[in-house]
Design a protein around this motif. Structure first.
Motif, short mmCIF file in Angstrom:
data_model
loop_
_atom_site.label_atom_id
_atom_site.label_comp_id
_atom_site.label_asym_id
_atom_site.label_seq_id
_atom_site.Cartn_x
_atom_site.Cartn_y
_atom_site.Cartn_z
N TYR A 32 7.47 -1.51 -4.62
CA TYR A 32 6.05 -1.57 -4.31
C TYR A 32 5.71 -1.11 -2.90
O TYR A 32 6.48 -1.28 -1.96
N TRP A 34 3.48 -2.42 -0.24
CA TRP A 34 2.89 -3.72 0.02
C TRP A 34 1.78 -3.64 1.06
O TRP A 34 1.86 -2.88 2.03
N HIS A 50 -0.52 -1.57 5.44
CA HIS A 50 0.33 -1.44 4.27
C HIS A 50 1.61 -0.71 4.64
O HIS A 50 1.64 0.02 5.64
N ARG A 71 9.05 -5.12 6.28
CA ARG A 71 9.52 -5.65 5.01
C ARG A 71 11.03 -5.80 5.04
O ARG A 71 11.72 -5.06 5.75
N CYS A 95 -1.24 -11.13 0.82
CA CYS A 95 -0.39 -9.96 0.60
C CYS A 95 -0.41 -9.62 -0.88
O CYS A 95 -0.59 -10.50 -1.74
N LYS A 96 -0.24 -8.35 -1.16
CA LYS A 96 -0.25 -7.90 -2.55
C LYS A 96 0.12 -6.42 -2.55
O LYS A 96 -0.25 -5.70 -1.63
N PRO A 97 0.83 -5.95 -3.56
CA PRO A 97 1.06 -4.51 -3.64
C PRO A 97 -0.25 -3.78 -3.87
O PRO A 97 -1.13 -4.26 -4.59
#
Length: 114
Positions: A32, A34, A50, A71, A95-97
């Protein structure tokens, strides 16, 4: 259904720093792109940073030079180092893809106040 868990928020004085962490229970975490998002009171949620699967990072103008996204795929973790915080950074951070349709996590509250 992927669950996102954010942590590390808190109350900080202007000019201070915080490091947010995010983890998710997915075996394809490493695939992903992120993102870290935030939603301030009365405002829409916005993407602030991101990071691609390869580790390239991009930032909103409002945080450029102050925030660092990183990450660790081995730990399934995404981080947001926030420096030189000001009152405008007060928000709930998520947070989220990018483009992911799963539900948002609970987020972590950041309050910047003297």
């Amino acid at each position: 259904q992927i669950q996102f868990v954010e942590s590390g928020g808190g109350l900080v004085h202007p000019g201070g720093s915080l490091r947010l962490s995010c983890t998710a229970d997915t075996l394809i975490f490493h695939v992903y792109m992120w993102g870290w998002y935030r939603q301030a009171p009365g405002k829409q949620r916005e993407l602030v940073a991101h990071i691609t699967s390869g580790g390239s990072a991009n930032y909103a103008d409002s945080v450029q030079g102050r925030f660092i996204i990183s990450r660790d795929n081995t730990k399934r973790m995404v981080y947001l180092q926030m420096n030189s915080l000001n009152a405008e950074d007060t928000a709930v951070y998520y947070c989220k893809p990018l483009g992911n349709q799963n539900a948002w996590g609970q987020g972590t509250q950041v309050i910047v106040s003297s």
